[in-house]
Design a protein around this motif. Structure first.
Motif, PDB file in Angstrom:
ATOM      1  N   TYR A 128      -6.475  -0.364   2.144  1.00  0.00           N
ATOM      2  CA  TYR A 128      -7.349  -1.540   2.227  1.00  0.00           C
ATOM      3  C   TYR A 128      -6.805  -2.558   3.218  1.00  0.00           C
ATOM      4  O   TYR A 128      -5.598  -2.696   3.425  1.00  0.00           O
TER       5      TYR A 128
ATOM      6  N   GLU B 262      -6.512  -5.771   3.383  1.00  0.00           N
ATOM      7  CA  GLU B 262      -5.682  -6.912   3.013  1.00  0.00           C
ATOM      8  C   GLU B 262      -4.217  -6.546   2.821  1.00  0.00           C
ATOM      9  O   GLU B 262      -3.361  -7.431   2.754  1.00  0.00           O
TER      10      GLU B 262
ATOM     11  N   ASP C 188     -12.261  -3.180   3.067  1.00  0.00           N
ATOM     12  CA  ASP C 188     -11.826  -4.322   2.277  1.00  0.00           C
ATOM     13  C   ASP C 188     -11.586  -3.863   0.839  1.00  0.00           C
ATOM     14  O   ASP C 188     -12.286  -2.977   0.330  1.00  0.00           O
TER      15      ASP C 188
END
Length: 490
Positions: A338, A340, A368
């Motif tokens: 992901y 992040e 995301d």
């Protein structure tokens, strides 16, 4: 609001302002069952009944003491001198109302939910009784989790939680700029004594390099979670210090234990043996981390004695696959990384190459986190990278182990289930003696590592950039802006 500038006057408690850059903005209208609670504790607004010290000890905060009056019953004695920022008193009725609001959330926090808490009631104005579902020696630790923060009754009267004027902390929110910043002023009636800074601004800046730059230019005085590349640049500068601390956080390769071929322990162990954690920490983390020895890092009281990182061995990996009766070429693994996750794209690429060396094909999916979490929770995936704080749910590993590795765990992304592990974790929850409890955690950790339930990759560190003149700051998972934080000659 300028960073570190005088606001006029002198006063014994100081008249200066500070700017703090944080990586994560509130995302749930200040719902305390979410990570928004951590934003509020870091901003010096929200407080809890107990306070977590990074030494592992608990200290009184809004409560003065706690006592287990029965196997499932705890009596919490409250401070008598505390008022919410709206002037209303902190009493048992207010505390019970706040805690019941958390229990009634659609998705309660793991530390304080109906799964563990049976009831909360006021005994008298200064005493709250909490009843647990099962014997729970760790109730005080749950009360130190930011998700159990206490707000004034009027915080809960609208359609969403409102922390403005309803906290008890040294700072009150004066203005919110959605998704950008909150501005705060000193709570002049703070129960904990004088507050050294007059005002503060907490800015939410996702770009780590930008956070570092703002300290260099003087726009901010503290910037948390500085990326490794920026740390190296800042160390060569003047007027800025870099504080680095190992976190209770481990990066791991989550393997879906319910999905073939990862339901075979030898396949998981083969993947574990094929991955060179020492090379990963050097190449991806540039030394800002250590090769993982399991879910817990060396030196923690619940880490198995003598735990060491698995040595990379492609010959062993191939032999384990042969033992499992699985041809390497038959494994087509999709790895979710992901966006992040710090360095996850680079980390995924390294793992892809290392598994290729034993004949396993890896494709990488980036997205995301919010878009992939439903598949992770439902089990509709093969493998994923994850950064997990084992003291995030509460300041004891029980919350993490329960959520991640019990059969009914709410965050069991591995989809791992072993009744014997469940029983060991349940036993730990009712164990008062810390050493005995920690030994149970160590036993669970050893099992997770030896069976390669997940492949634990690296123990992480956090670095903060701090301008000269800042006093009273220390890297902490819950608190940043405190009454003791000061600037200059304060």
């Amino acid at each position: 609001m300028g960073g570190g500038t005088s606001t006029g006057g002198s006063g014994s408690t100081g008249d200066l302002s500070i700017v703090i850059d944080e990586p994560f903005a509130p995302a749930a209208n200040w719902a305390l069952e979410t990570d928004d609670a951590f934003v509020l504790t870091k901003a010096g607004c929200l407080e809890t009944l107990a306070k977590y010290d990074t030494s592992g000890a608990l200290k009184p905060m809004l409560a003065v003491s706690w006592k287990q009056s029965g196997p499932k019953t705890w009596d919490i004695k409250l401070r008598q001198d505390v008022k919410f920022q709206d002037g209303t008193p902190l009493d048992a009725a207010a505390v019970v109302g706040a805690l019941k609001h958390e229990l009634g959330a659609k998705a309660p926090a793991a530390a304080f939910s109906p799964e563990t808490i049976a009831g909360v009631k006021a005994v008298d104005d200064a005493t709250v009784e909490i009843t647990t579902v099962a014997p729970d020696a760790l109730l005080p630790y749950r009360l130190a989790a930011p998700n159990t923060g206490i707000l004034a009754p009027k915080a809960y009267t609208g359609s969403s939680t409102n922390p403005k004027g309803t906290c008890t902390g040294p700072f009150r929110i004066s203005k919110e700029i959605p998704q950008q910043a909150i501005q705060l002023k000193r709570n002049t009636s703070y129960w904990g004594g004088s507050v050294k800074l007059a005002t503060a601004e907490v800015r939410f800046i996702a770009d780590g390099a930008k956070r570092a730059t703002q300290v260099q230019t003087g726009e901010a005085q503290i910037a948390r979670k500085i990326p490794v590349s920026s740390v190296q640049n800042l160390k060569g500068g003047s007027g800025i210090s870099v504080q680095t601390q190992e976190l209770p956080r481990t990066t791991e390769l989550v393997l879906n234990n319910k999905k073939a071929p990862f339901d075979k322990v030898e396949v998981r162990q083969a993947i574990q043996a094929a991955i060179d954690t020492k090379a990963i920490t050097k190449a991806v983390y540039q030394g800002a981390g250590r090769p993982a020895v399991g879910p817990f890092a060396p030196g923690e009281p619940w880490t198995p004695e003598g735990a060491d990182a698995v040595q990379a061995d492609t010959v062993k990996a191939k032999a384990l696959l042969a033992k499992a009766g699985v041809a390497p070429a038959s494994i087509k693994m999709q790895l979710i990384a992901y966006n992040e996750g710090a360095g996850f794209s680079d980390l995924a690429a390294v793992i892809q190459q290392e598994l290729k060396a034993v004949g396993i094909t890896v494709t990488i999916k980036t997205a995301d986190y919010a878009s992939v979490e439903p598949d992770l929770l439902s089990g509709d995936f093969q493998a994923a990278l994850l950064s997990r704080n084992h003291l995030g749910d509460m300041p004891d590993p029980l919350g993490f182990l329960t959520a991640d590795y019990t059969c009914k765990g709410g965050y069991n992304l591995s989809h791992f289930c072993d009744p014997k592990i469940d029983a060991l974790i349940e036993k730990a929850a009712s164990t008062k003696d810390p050493k005995t409890r920690y030994a149970d955690y160590a036993q669970v950790a050893a099992e997770l590592q030896s069976r390669a339930v997940d492949v634990f990759l690296a123990h992480e560190t956090e670095s903060a950039a701090v301008a000269s003149g800042v006093k009273g700051y220390a890297v902490h998972p819950y608190y940043t802006l405190t009454a003791d934080l000061s600037l200059g000659s304060q």
